[in-house]
Design a protein around this motif. Structure first.
Motif, PDB file in Angstrom:
ATOM      1  N   HIS A 612      -1.379   5.206 -13.939  1.00 12.33           N
ATOM      2  CA  HIS A 612      -1.008   5.099 -12.527  1.00 12.33           C
ATOM      3  C   HIS A 612      -1.046   6.495 -11.915  1.00 12.33           C
ATOM      4  N   SER A 613      -1.724   6.636 -10.775  1.00 13.33           N
ATOM      5  CA  SER A 613      -1.862   7.930 -10.117  1.00 13.33           C
ATOM      6  C   SER A 613      -1.585   7.768  -8.633  1.00 13.33           C
ATOM      7  N   VAL A 614      -0.808   8.699  -8.086  1.00 12.88           N
ATOM      8  CA  VAL A 614      -0.440   8.634  -6.675  1.00 12.88           C
ATOM      9  C   VAL A 614      -0.325  10.058  -6.148  1.00 12.88           C
ATOM     10  N   PRO A 615      -0.732  10.327  -4.902  1.00 11.81           N
ATOM     11  CA  PRO A 615      -0.553  11.678  -4.349  1.00 11.81           C
ATOM     12  C   PRO A 615       0.917  12.028  -4.244  1.00 11.81           C
ATOM     13  N   MET A 616       1.241  13.272  -4.543  1.00 14.50           N
ATOM     14  CA  MET A 616       2.627  13.700  -4.577  1.00 14.50           C
ATOM     15  C   MET A 616       3.254  13.685  -3.187  1.00 14.50           C
ATOM     16  N   TYR A 617       2.513  14.042  -2.183  1.00  9.64           N
ATOM     17  CA  TYR A 617       3.005  14.047  -0.805  1.00  9.64           C
ATOM     18  C   TYR A 617       2.073  13.169   0.028  1.00  9.64           C
ATOM     19  N   ALA A 618       2.177  11.863  -0.223  1.00  7.44           N
ATOM     20  CA  ALA A 618       1.216  10.914   0.337  1.00  7.44           C
ATOM     21  C   ALA A 618       1.263  10.880   1.856  1.00  7.44           C
ATOM     22  N   GLU A 619       2.449  10.901   2.437  1.00  6.04           N
ATOM     23  CA  GLU A 619       2.556  10.762   3.888  1.00  6.04           C
ATOM     24  C   GLU A 619       1.849  11.903   4.608  1.00  6.04           C
ATOM     25  N   GLN A 620       2.135  13.134   4.193  1.00  4.85           N
ATOM     26  CA  GLN A 620       1.504  14.277   4.847  1.00  4.85           C
ATOM     27  C   GLN A 620      -0.002  14.291   4.617  1.00  4.85           C
ATOM     28  N   LEU A 621      -0.409  13.942   3.385  1.00  9.01           N
ATOM     29  CA  LEU A 621      -1.834  13.963   3.066  1.00  9.01           C
ATOM     30  C   LEU A 621      -2.602  12.945   3.909  1.00  9.01           C
ATOM     31  N   VAL A 622      -2.100  11.728   4.009  1.00 11.59           N
ATOM     32  CA  VAL A 622      -2.784  10.688   4.767  1.00 11.59           C
ATOM     33  C   VAL A 622      -2.884  11.054   6.238  1.00 11.59           C
ATOM     34  N   HIS A 623      -1.816  11.591   6.800  1.00 12.83           N
ATOM     35  CA  HIS A 623      -1.855  11.985   8.207  1.00 12.83           C
ATOM     36  C   HIS A 623      -2.905  13.067   8.455  1.00 12.83           C
ATOM     37  N   VAL A 624      -3.045  13.987   7.504  1.00 14.30           N
ATOM     38  CA  VAL A 624      -4.025  15.063   7.681  1.00 14.30           C
ATOM     39  C   VAL A 624      -5.447  14.535   7.504  1.00 14.30           C
ATOM     40  N   VAL A 625      -5.684  13.767   6.423  1.00 13.99           N
ATOM     41  CA  VAL A 625      -7.042  13.308   6.129  1.00 13.99           C
ATOM     42  C   VAL A 625      -7.515  12.289   7.165  1.00 13.99           C
ATOM     43  N   SER A 626      -6.628  11.413   7.610  1.00 16.79           N
ATOM     44  CA  SER A 626      -7.039  10.403   8.591  1.00 16.79           C
ATOM     45  C   SER A 626      -7.387  11.008   9.943  1.00 16.79           C
ATOM     46  N   SER A 627      -6.948  12.246  10.186  1.00 10.30           N
ATOM     47  CA  SER A 627      -7.283  12.903  11.449  1.00 10.30           C
ATOM     48  C   SER A 627      -8.647  13.583  11.417  1.00 10.30           C
ATOM     49  N   LEU A 628      -9.261  13.668  10.222  1.00 12.30           N
ATOM     50  CA  LEU A 628     -10.576  14.302  10.117  1.00 12.30           C
ATOM     51  C   LEU A 628     -11.661  13.354  10.596  1.00 12.30           C
ATOM     52  N   THR A 629     -12.699  13.932  11.171  1.00 10.05           N
ATOM     53  CA  THR A 629     -13.796  13.112  11.684  1.00 10.05           C
ATOM     54  C   THR A 629     -14.570  12.453  10.555  1.00 10.05           C
ATOM     55  N   GLN A 630     -14.919  13.235   9.539  1.00  5.10           N
ATOM     56  CA  GLN A 630     -15.656  12.711   8.400  1.00  5.10           C
ATOM     57  C   GLN A 630     -15.028  13.247   7.106  1.00  5.10           C
ATOM     58  N   PRO A 631     -13.949  12.644   6.657  1.00  6.27           N
ATOM     59  CA  PRO A 631     -13.328  13.111   5.413  1.00  6.27           C
ATOM     60  C   PRO A 631     -14.239  12.848   4.223  1.00  6.27           C
ATOM     61  N   SER A 632     -14.195  13.744   3.261  1.00  5.53           N
ATOM     62  CA  SER A 632     -15.050  13.616   2.084  1.00  5.53           C
ATOM     63  C   SER A 632     -14.533  12.499   1.177  1.00  5.53           C
ATOM     64  N   ASP A 633     -15.379  12.069   0.253  1.00  2.00           N
ATOM     65  CA  ASP A 633     -14.981  11.049  -0.711  1.00  2.00           C
ATOM     66  C   ASP A 633     -13.832  11.529  -1.584  1.00  2.00           C
ATOM     67  N   ASN A 634     -13.804  12.831  -1.866  1.00  2.00           N
ATOM     68  CA  ASN A 634     -12.741  13.382  -2.700  1.00  2.00           C
ATOM     69  C   ASN A 634     -11.386  13.264  -1.999  1.00  2.00           C
ATOM     70  N   LEU A 682      -4.685   1.598  -0.507  1.00  7.76           N
ATOM     71  CA  LEU A 682      -4.655   2.668   0.487  1.00  7.76           C
ATOM     72  C   LEU A 682      -3.225   2.912   0.957  1.00  7.76           C
ATOM     73  N   LYS A 683      -2.813   4.165   1.009  1.00  9.11           N
ATOM     74  CA  LYS A 683      -1.490   4.522   1.500  1.00  9.11           C
ATOM     75  C   LYS A 683      -1.480   4.541   3.026  1.00  9.11           C
ATOM     76  N   LEU A 684      -0.397   4.039   3.611  1.00  7.42           N
ATOM     77  CA  LEU A 684      -0.193   4.022   5.058  1.00  7.42           C
ATOM     78  C   LEU A 684      -1.429   3.470   5.778  1.00  7.42           C
ATOM     79  N   PRO A 685      -1.753   2.207   5.580  1.00  5.58           N
ATOM     80  CA  PRO A 685      -3.010   1.666   6.136  1.00  5.58           C
ATOM     81  C   PRO A 685      -3.078   1.689   7.656  1.00  5.58           C
ATOM     82  N   THR A 686      -1.927   1.687   8.362  1.00  6.16           N
ATOM     83  CA  THR A 686      -1.986   1.692   9.828  1.00  6.16           C
ATOM     84  C   THR A 686      -2.493   3.010  10.387  1.00  6.16           C
ATOM     85  N   CYS A 687      -2.511   4.049   9.560  1.00  4.70           N
ATOM     86  CA  CYS A 687      -3.081   5.321  10.022  1.00  4.70           C
ATOM     87  C   CYS A 687      -4.609   5.270  10.074  1.00  4.70           C
TER      88      CYS A 687
END
Length: 773
Positions: A612-634, A682-687
C-alpha cells in the motif's frame, strides 16, 4: 564554591515547575543538604510548554518533595530527588477538537499549522531541560556535569488521569526510579569521557495499574471496571551516545523495556473506550486532529513485553452492593495469550527514527459461554485444543530467547561487552539488514519494522523550511521524507467455528456501542482558487522527490478452517454491525450440543502480500498538481493511492473434525493457484472535475489458472456448510451430514489403505538377498 554553582542549577529546576516558592528559603535548605517541601502546586502552563503535548493539565500537585544533596561527597554520590505522591489530570486541548471543525481560510489554517509545527518539530531538542546557568571552565564544569548526569529520581505513588467525554483513563504507578548505571547495568556513579561517550540509565517501574472507567454526566463513576492492567512491573534500559564531551543532548538514543509478566483484561464496556483511546493516538500521530502535525516523527515510549501476556474479553455482570459506586464483576469469554514480545526504538534526532515490534507466539481461546450458549462451561469436558481457535508462531520454550537478540537485555550485544555499538542509521543498509526473513528468525510469529527518514536537500530552495506539510509552494521538495512499514505474520492456524465466530462478532458489536464523534472528518476538497501556481523550475524540483508512506503486510503459511455452524445467532449480531438495529441483551436458551464428526472447509495459503502506497501530504500535493496545465505522468502517479495484493499457493479442501479433536486428511476441492490484484484510487477527486480524462479508479486482476473439482457428495456437503451459516434453505440433518462425510472421507481412507498395501507387497517381493561374509 561548589554550592554557588550547583544550587542555582537545582533551584532553576524546582522554581521552573513549582508555584509559590521562596528562593531564599530553598537556598538555605539546599545548603543544609536536605530540602522537604509539602503540598506543592505545579505550574501547569510551564509543563504544557515544556512537554509540547496536545493535552491540557486540569490539575497537578505534589504531596511531598525531598531533595538530598551530599555536599561532602558530591563527586561520588548522586543527588537524590524524591517525590511522594504526584497526581496530574489531563484532557485533550479544546482548540484541537475545535480546529478541525473550523471554517477558516486555507491561509489561516496553514499559518496555524506552521506555528504549531515550528513549536513541535524541535521537541527532542527542547525537552531535555531548562537552560543551565553559565558554567565555569575546567574542573568545576566537569564536576557539575557529573552531578547532573547522576541525579537519582524517585517517584512514589504516581497518579495520571486522562478524561474525555465519558472516559476516565487512570495510570497508577506505586514506585518509579531512574538512576545511572555502569557497563553491567548495575547502579554506579558514572560520567561520559573522551574515550567512552556513552551514558547508561535504568528506569524501574513497580506495580503499574491501568484502569479504564466510564463516568456519568456529572463526572462521577457509577461502576468501577476491572483494571486493564494490574500491578505490572517492568524495567527500562536507556543507552545514550554523545558526539563530544560538551554535547548537552545525545546524538543517538536506544531504548528497550522488559516486562516479565503481563495480563490485560478488557470488559465489553471498556472495549469501545479502549478503541477510542487507540484512535486518539493514531489521529494525533497522523495530524488528523486539529493542526497538530509532525510528519512521521513520533516520540515513543518503548514497551517491551517479556514472557507471557493475556488479553481477556469479558461480558459484564454488575455486583450488587449497597455502597456506590459499585464494582463490576466480569465474565471471561475470550482469552489472548502472547509470549516473547519486544518493542524497541532507535532514534537520531529528527532525521532517523526506527521502531521494531515482534513476538514469538500467541494464541486465542474460548472461555465460558456467550450469549446464553454454554459451549465452553466447566461441565462440557471440551479439550483445550477445541477451545483454541487461533495459533501463530512458536512457544517460548522451544524458540528460546532469540527475541532479545542485540537488545540492551542481551548479554551478547555490543553495548553489554564494552564495545561501541555501530548503529545502522542509513535507510538502505537498514533494509538490507532487517529483512522479513531476519525478523521471522528472531521472533517467529509477528514482526514489524517502522522506519522514518528525513534528509534535507542542499543547493535548492529555502534553507529554513520544515517540510512539505507546511503547504507553501517554495517548500516542495526541500525535505526528502519517507515512511515505510513492513509487517510479517508467521505460520498461523485460524479456526472459524461457531464459538470463535460469535465471540469475534460479539467483540465487534461491543466496540460499536458508543456515541463518540470522530476525531477527524474528511476535509472539504474544494480547490482554493487563490492558490499559488508553481513555475516550471519549481515543478522540475518537485518532480525529483515526493514523500510517501509505504506499507507492506506479508502473511506466511496461513491455514484457515471454516467449520459447519453448530449454533447460529448471526441474525442478532450482524444487523447491529451493519447499523440496521440497536443491540439488545439477547440471551439464547438453547442448550449447546457439539456435532461430531464436524465437516469443515480448510484453506491453505503459502503467502499473501499486500503493498500500500500513499503520498505523505496528499492534500497539498493534489492541490498543487491539479493546478498545473499539463502535469506529468510521474506527478499524477503520486496523486493516487496504490494497492497491490498478491496471493501465492492458495488451495482449499474438505476435512472433518472427529470426536478426538483431530482433523482428517483434507480432500482437495481447489488445487493450488496464484493470483494478483492491483488497484489505485485518486485522492480528492473533486479537485479534478475540469479534467474528465483523469481516471478516478483503476483495477487489474490477474488469474493465470483456476480449477474447481468436486463430486456430488462434496458439493452437497459444501452446500450444507453454507446453509448452516446463511440461514438459507433447510439445514441437512445430522444423519445426512454423517452419510456425506462417510461417502467422502471413508472412500479416501480405503483407497489410501489399498495403495499402502500394494506398496508393501511390492517391497516384500523386491527384497534384496541377504549378504554373508
Amino acid at each position: 564554591m561548589l554550592e554557588s554553582y550547583v544550587t542555582p542549577i537545582l533551584m532553576s529546576y524546582v522554581n521552573r515547575y513549582i508555584k509559590n516558592l521562596k528562593p531564599s528559603d530553598l537556598q538555605l535548605s539546599l545548603w543544609g543538604g536536605d530540602v522537604v517541601l509539602s503540598k506543592l502546586e505545579l505550574k501547569l502552563d510551564v509543563l504544557e510548554q515544556e512537554l509540547k503535548l496536545p493535552f491540557t493539565f486540569l490539575s497537578g500537585h505534589i504531596h511531598e518533595l525531598r531533595i538530598h544533596v551530599p555536599w561532602t561527597k558530591l563527586g561520588s554520590e548522586p543527588v537524590v530527588i524524591t517525590i511522594n505522591t504526584m497526581e496530574c489530570i489531563l484532557k485533550l486541548k479544546d482548540g484541537i477538537q475545535d480546529d478541525h471543525e473550523s471554517c477558516g481560510s486555507n491561509s489561516t489554517n496553514r499559518s496555524t499549522a506552521e506555528n504549531t509545527k515550528s513549536s513541535i518539530k524541535p521537541r527532542r531538542i527542547q525537552q531535555a531541560a531548562p537552560t543551565d546557568p553559565d558554567l565555569p571552565p575546567g574542573y568545576v564544569q566537569s564536576l557539575i556535569r557529573r552531578v547532573v548526569n547522576n541525579v537519582n529520581i524517585v517517584i512514589n505513588n504516581l497518579i495520571l488521569k486522562y478524561v474525555e467525554d465519558d472516559i476516565v483513563l487512570s495510570v497508577n504507578i506505586t514506585s518509579a526510579e531512574c538512576y545511572t548505571v555502569g557497563e553491567l547495568w548495575d547502579r554506579a556513579f558514572m560520567d561520559i569521557s573522551a574515550t567512552d561517550l556513552v551514558l547508561r540509565k535504568v528506569i524501574n517501574f513497580s506495580d503499574c495499574t491501568v484502569c479504564l472507567d466510564k463516568r456519568n454526566a456529572s463526572g462521577k463513576i457509577e461502576f468501577y471496571q476491572d483494571p486493564l492492567l494490574y500491578k505490572c512491573s517492568f524495567r527500562t534500559r536507556l543507552h545514550f551516545t554523545y558526539d563530544n564531551l560538551n554535547s548537552k543532548m545525545p546524538s543517538v538514543i536506544k531504548i528497550h523495556t522488559l516486562v516479565e509478566s503481563l495480563k490485560l483484561s478488557i470488559t465489553d464496556q471498556q472495549l469501545p473506550m479502549f478503541i477510542r483511546i487507540m484512535q486518539l493516538g493514531i489521529a494525533l500521530y497522523y495530524g488528523e486532529i486539529g493542526n497538530f502535525k509532525e510528519g512521521e516523527i513520533e516520540d515513543l515510549t518503548c514497551h517491551n513485553k517479556d514472557m507471557l501476556g493475556n488479553i481477556t474479553l469479558t461480558e459484564m455482570q454488575a455486583e450488587s452492593s449497597y455502597y456506590s459506586p459499585q464494582k463490576v464483576k466480569s465474565k471471561e469469554v475470550l482469552c489472548w495469550e502472547q509470549e516473547g514480545t519486544t518493542v524497541e526504538a532507535l532514534m537520531m534526532g529528527e532525521p532517523f527514527f526506527d521502531c521494531q515490534i515482534g513476538f514469538v507466539g500467541c494464541r486465542a481461546m474460548c472461555l465460558k459461554g456467550i450469549m446464553g450458549v454454554k459451549d465452553f462451561e466447566e461441565n462440557m469436558n471440551r479439550s483445550e485444543t477445541e477451545a483454541c481457535f487461533f495459533i501463530c508462531g512458536d512457544n517460548l520454550s522451544t524458540k528460546g530467547f532469540t527475541y532479545l537478540t542485540n537488545s540492551l537485555f542481551d548479554y551478547r550485544s555490543p553495548e553489554n561487552n564494552g564495545t561501541r555499538a555501530e548503529f545502522i542509521l542509513d535507510s538502505t543498509h537498514h533494509k538490507e539488514t532487517y529483512t522479513e526473513i531476519a525478523g521471522m528468525q528472531r521472533f517467529g510469529a509477528f514482526y514489524m519494522d517502522y522506519l522514518y527518514t528525513m534528509e534535507n536537500t542542499s543547493g535548492k530552495g529555502s534553507t529554513n523550511q520544515q517540510d512539505f506539510s507546511s503547504g507553501k509552494s517554495e517548500d516542495l521538495g526541500t525535505v526528502q521524507e519517507k515512511s515505510t512499514k513492513s509487517l510479517v505474520i508467521g505460520p498461523l492456524d485460524f479456526r472459524l467455528d461457531s464459538s470463535a465466530v460469535h465471540r469475534i462478532l460479539k467483540m465487534i458489536v461491543c466496540a460499536l456501542e458508543h456515541e463518540y464523534e470522530p476525531y477527524s472528518r474528511l476535509k472539504s476538497d474544494i480547490k482554493d482558487e487563490n492558490e499559488t501556481i508553481l513555475n516550471p523550475e519549481e515543478v522540475a524540483f518537485l518532480e525529483e522527490y515526493i514523500p510517501t508512506r509505504h506499507t507492506s503486510v506479508t502473511l506466511l503459511k496461513c491455514t484457515c478452517t471454516i467449520s459447519m455452524a453448530e449454533f447460529n445467532l448471526l441474525d442478532h449480531l450482524l444487523p447491529v454491525i451493519m447499523g440496521e438495529k440497536n443491540s439488545s441483551n439477547f440471551m439464547n436458551t438453547t442448550n449447546f450440543q457439539s456435532l461430531r464428526p464436524l465437516p469443515s472447509i480448510r484453506i491453505l495459503v503459502d503467502k499473501i502480500n499486500l503493498e500500500h502506497s500513499v503520498p505523505m501530504y496528499a492534500e497539498q500535493l493534489v492541490h498543487v498538481v491539479s493546478s498545473l496545465t499539463q502535469p506529468s505522468d510521474n506527478l499524477l502517479h503520486y496523486c493516487y493511492v496504490h494497492c497491490y495484493l498478491k496471493i501465492f499457493g492458495f488451495q482449499a479442501g474438505l476435512t472433518s473434525l472427529d470426536c478426538s479433536g483431530s482433523y482428517c486428511l483434507p480432500v482437495p476441492i481447489i488445487p493450488s493457484f496464484s493470483a494478483a490484484l492491483y488497484g489505485k484510487l485518486l485522492k480528492l477527486p473533486t479537485c479534478w472535475t475540469k479534467r474528465s480524462q483523469i481516471a478516478i479508479t483503476e483495477g487489474i486482476f490477474e488469474l493465470p489458472n483456476l480449477t474447481i473439482q468436486a463430486t456430488r457428495a462434496q458439493t452437497l456437503l459444501l452446500q450444507a456448510i453454507y446453509q448452516s451459516w446463511s440461514h438459507l434453505g433447510n439445514v441437512s440433518s445430522s444423519a445426512v451430514i454423517e452419510a456425506l462425510i462417510n461417502e467422502i472421507f471413508l472412500s479416501i481412507e480405503i483407497g489410501s489403505c489399498y495403495v499402502a498395501q500394494v506398496d508393501l507387497e511390492l517391497l516384500a517381493s523386491n527384497d534384496p538377498p541377504t549378504s554373508t561374509s
